[in-house]
Design an enzyme around this catalytic site. Structure first.
Site, PDB file in Angstrom:
ATOM      1  N   GLY A  44       0.771  -1.235   0.000  1.00  0.00           N
ATOM      2  CA  GLY A  44       0.000   0.000   0.000  1.00  0.00           C
ATOM      3  C   GLY A  44       0.802   1.285   0.000  1.00  0.00           C
ATOM      4  N   GLU A  99       4.341   4.247   5.826  1.00  0.00           N
ATOM      5  CA  GLU A  99       3.098   3.473   5.824  1.00  0.00           C
ATOM      6  C   GLU A  99       2.017   4.228   5.050  1.00  0.00           C
ATOM      7  OE1 GLU A  99       1.463   0.967   5.727  1.00  0.00           O
ATOM      8  OE2 GLU A  99       1.173   0.102   7.720  1.00  0.00           O
ATOM      9  N   ASP A 103      -4.291   2.445  11.081  1.00  0.00           N
ATOM     10  CA  ASP A 103      -5.689   2.177  11.389  1.00  0.00           C
ATOM     11  C   ASP A 103      -5.778   1.760  12.860  1.00  0.00           C
ATOM     12  OD1 ASP A 103      -8.431   1.646  10.553  1.00  0.00           O
ATOM     13  OD2 ASP A 103      -7.922  -0.473  10.502  1.00  0.00           O
ATOM     14  N   VAL A 153     -10.754   3.447   2.690  1.00  0.00           N
ATOM     15  CA  VAL A 153     -10.348   4.211   1.509  1.00  0.00           C
ATOM     16  C   VAL A 153      -9.460   3.391   0.580  1.00  0.00           C
ATOM     17  CG1 VAL A 153     -10.563   6.457   2.654  1.00  0.00           C
ATOM     18  CG2 VAL A 153      -8.377   5.229   2.732  1.00  0.00           C
ATOM     19  N   ASP A 159      -5.448  -0.399  -1.799  1.00  0.00           N
ATOM     20  CA  ASP A 159      -6.313  -1.335  -2.523  1.00  0.00           C
ATOM     21  C   ASP A 159      -7.456  -1.863  -1.685  1.00  0.00           C
ATOM     22  OD1 ASP A 159      -4.505  -2.960  -0.841  1.00  0.00           O
ATOM     23  OD2 ASP A 159      -5.470  -4.633  -1.863  1.00  0.00           O
TER      24      ASP A 159
END
Ligand code: IMP
Ligand code: MG
Length: 183
Positions: A44, A99, A103, A153, A159
């Site tokens: 990501g 990163e 989360d 998101v 993704d």
């Protein structure tokens, strides 16, 4: 000049780029002499890292490390799996973890624990996005692009089950809007 998609835009592409430039300036100011060792949490964070790299010191050392807690859903499984980092040696180094999103904080907590156990002098964190409302483990974020609400998101390298990384903005994923696979 934007790819077509059916999702709601949370952060436009040019705002993302402008903010990354500011984050890079803050990092550069904090490391005027010896650059940190950059560790990119893939997949990501690759796009974020690529843009940071453009603005940071040439010759800085970068490595990629796979970390996964998500599988293919939109809620964290709780367990963090870290990839092997081969010959990467962090002993005595200042590590800058790159990163995409913080989360629950579990991934960053696991990485910090590992690098400090391996003798890193210091571990700093640069994240493009943070969802403070979702935090389970408190982690220090030294450089944050944007704080966002509790929504899943995608886009700008992020993704859903391997899809939608190519969307240029940061957008909110909604299953009902997603085009079927192969359509
Ligand atoms: P944490 O360990 O719960 O902080 O989760 C961090 C990882 O989950 C991030 O590196 C992302 O790869 C993934 N993640 C968390 N939220 C999102 C999201 O909204 N979209 C895409 N990936 C996410
Ligand atoms: Mg990630």
């Amino acid at each position: 000049m934007s790819l077509q998609h059916p999702f709601r835009v949370l952060i436009p592409h040019d705002s993302v780029l402008r903010r990354i430039r500011e984050v890079a300036a803050a990092i550069a100011a904090d490391f005027p002499n010896e650059p940190p060792l950059g560790i990119v949490v893939i997949d990501g964070a690759r796009m974020f890292a690529r843009h940071l790299q453009k603005y940071l010191q040439v010759g800085m050392e970068w490595h990629e490390l796979r970390a996964s807690s998500y599988g293919s859903g939109t809620t964290s499984s709780g367990a963090v799996q870290l990839g092997g980092e081969g010959r990467l040696s962090v002993a005595g180094r200042t590590v800058l973890v790159i990163e995409d999103i913080v989360d629950t904080g579990r991934t960053i907590a696991a990485l910090m624990e590992r690098f400090l156990a391996q003798g890193a002098r210091e571990v700093r964190v640069a994240t493009l996005l943070s969802k403070p409302a979702r935090r389970v483990v408190e982690v220090p974020l030294h450089y944050t692009g944007f704080e966002i609400p509790d929504e899943f998101v995608i886009g700008f390298g992020m993704d859903y089950a391997g899809r939608f990384r190519e969307i240029e903005e940061v957008v909110v994923y909604e299953e009902s809007r997603a085009p079927a696979v192969g359509s």
